[in-house]
Design an enzyme around this catalytic site. Sequence first.
Site, PDB file in Angstrom:
ATOM      1  NE  ARG A  74      -5.322  -6.191   4.896  1.00 55.82           N
ATOM      2  CZ  ARG A  74      -4.949  -5.859   3.679  1.00 55.82           C
ATOM      3  NH1 ARG A  74      -5.799  -5.896   2.691  1.00 55.82           N
ATOM      4  NH2 ARG A  74      -3.709  -5.492   3.427  1.00 55.82           N
TER       5      ARG A  74
ATOM      6  CG  ASP B  43      -1.788  -0.558   8.269  1.00 54.12           C
ATOM      7  OD1 ASP B  43      -2.652   0.326   8.133  1.00 54.12           O
ATOM      8  OD2 ASP B  43      -1.758  -1.598   7.598  1.00 54.12           O
TER       9      ASP B  43
ATOM     10  NE  ARG C  43      -2.155  -4.656  -1.443  1.00 51.75           N
ATOM     11  CZ  ARG C  43      -1.864  -3.965  -0.339  1.00 51.75           C
ATOM     12  NH1 ARG C  43      -0.826  -4.290   0.384  1.00 51.75           N
ATOM     13  NH2 ARG C  43      -2.624  -2.952   0.050  1.00 51.75           N
TER      14      ARG C  43
ATOM     15  CG  ASP D   3       1.322  -3.152  10.499  1.00 49.78           C
ATOM     16  OD1 ASP D   3       2.073  -2.441   9.821  1.00 49.78           O
ATOM     17  OD2 ASP D   3       0.568  -4.009   9.996  1.00 49.78           O
TER      18      ASP D   3
ATOM     19  CG  ASP E   2       3.523  -7.822   7.622  1.00 47.48           C
ATOM     20  OD1 ASP E   2       4.252  -7.870   8.603  1.00 47.48           O
ATOM     21  OD2 ASP E   2       2.810  -8.739   7.198  1.00 47.48           O
TER      22      ASP E   2
ATOM     23  N   GLY F 294       0.829  -1.212   0.000  1.00 45.16           N
ATOM     24  CA  GLY F 294       0.000   0.000   0.000  1.00 45.16           C
ATOM     25  C   GLY F 294       0.857   1.254   0.000  1.00 45.16           C
TER      26      GLY F 294
ATOM     27  CB  THR G 141       2.826   0.529   6.272  1.00 41.57           C
ATOM     28  OG1 THR G 141       1.478   0.253   6.697  1.00 41.57           O
ATOM     29  CG2 THR G 141       3.744   0.225   7.447  1.00 41.57           C
TER      30      THR G 141
HETATM   31  O1  F6P Z   1      -1.561  -1.721   4.798  1.00 43.34           O
HETATM   32  C1  F6P Z   1      -2.118  -0.480   4.566  1.00 43.34           C
HETATM   33  C2  F6P Z   1      -3.597  -0.587   4.348  1.00 43.34           C
HETATM   34  O2  F6P Z   1      -4.043   0.720   4.131  1.00 43.34           O
HETATM   35  C3  F6P Z   1      -4.402  -1.267   5.438  1.00 43.34           C
HETATM   36  O3  F6P Z   1      -4.671  -0.480   6.567  1.00 43.34           O
HETATM   37  C4  F6P Z   1      -5.640  -1.628   4.677  1.00 43.34           C
HETATM   38  O4  F6P Z   1      -6.301  -2.677   5.292  1.00 43.34           O
HETATM   39  C5  F6P Z   1      -5.102  -2.027   3.346  1.00 43.34           C
HETATM   40  O5  F6P Z   1      -3.890  -1.320   3.188  1.00 43.34           O
HETATM   41  C6  F6P Z   1      -6.014  -1.751   2.192  1.00 43.34           C
HETATM   42  O6  F6P Z   1      -5.392  -2.182   1.027  1.00 43.34           O
HETATM   43  P1  F6P Z   1      -5.959  -1.956  -0.436  1.00 43.34           P
HETATM   44  O7  F6P Z   1      -5.667  -0.540  -0.822  1.00 43.34           O
HETATM   45  O8  F6P Z   1      -5.198  -2.928  -1.275  1.00 43.34           O
HETATM   46  O9  F6P Z   1      -7.418  -2.209  -0.380  1.00 43.34           O
END
Ligand code: F6P
Length: 325
Positions: free
Chosen positions: A175, A131, A75, A133, A106, A14, A129
Amino acid sequence: MTQIKNIGIFTSGGDAPGMNAAIRAVVRSATYYDLEVTGIRRGYEGMINGEFFAMDRKSVSNIIQRGGTILKTARSEQFKTPEGRKLAYDQLKTHNVDALVAIGGDGTFTGARIFGQEYDMPIVGLPGTIDNDLIGTDFTIGYDTAINTVIDAVDKIRDTAESHDRVFIVEVMGRDSGLIALRTGIASGAEAILIPETKTDINNLCDRLEHSRKDKLSKIVIVAEGEDAGGAFEIGRQVKERFPHYDTRISILGHIQRGGRPSCMDRVLASRVGVAAVEALRDGHRNEMIGIIHNEISYTPFEHAIKHHIEINPNFLKLVEILSI
Ligand code: F6P
């Protein structure tokens, strides 16, 4: 000292505000130390497909203030296979890349860890990120901007909540992690915070809504997307069922949390770890994430950085309980 001549740089997973500031810092510091830089577009996917281009100090002009990532991101399913990683390695060799800086979270470091074990390719990571995390840094690049975006949004929602005496269930990103919800819940004066790290108890939530100040009819609940009761809509449904007289609304903040100009904190963090990454590669570091702990640069092996055991500080949850009376 390892003799590195050409550093490949990519962003993966992301996007997060401040990734561009990190790219700039890596390119500029590599140039400062007389190293070449090769940009790789679309993360591991672009590496496999050979999306490489030469970067110099001018390629990163006027990007420190921009959200997203000029290198684009993706990804990659293919990189999860040994065949995909072999293709990526061959492309790196063809383009004379002899070290890598990976910016992501991650998933990015999970890939980097395996790649670093399979191939003789020094690779260091920068925590990018929203997050927050990852273990091995107090904050990740993008987190500060994202939480400020959330509280701006919740402040606006609160205007409507107050004016109409409404209950708002606001879903924020995360998430697997409740760290966005935790800080923004405290900063926006939420009645309750629901996060993936703790079991969601709707009865307990309803009791709290019922017993919190009776004279205050507007209430805000912050829900991390990964909590385990089915998300904001399901929680909203159950709250409505128990309190049909509440005017309850759901608001999903979504991807606005990932965009926008990076905050000053994110730009400085990205700049510091970006320069440290190039210096780390010159000093022979590999398979490590570069972060900042207690204001000092820190080096954390990938396998440790991606371990999912970030402890949620129980004092934070207690704060919400005390402050929402
Ligand atoms: O990892 C970053 C994040 O923004 C998470 O908080 C979220 O769950 C996810 O990416 C959403 O990903 P996507 O943009 O692929 O839907």
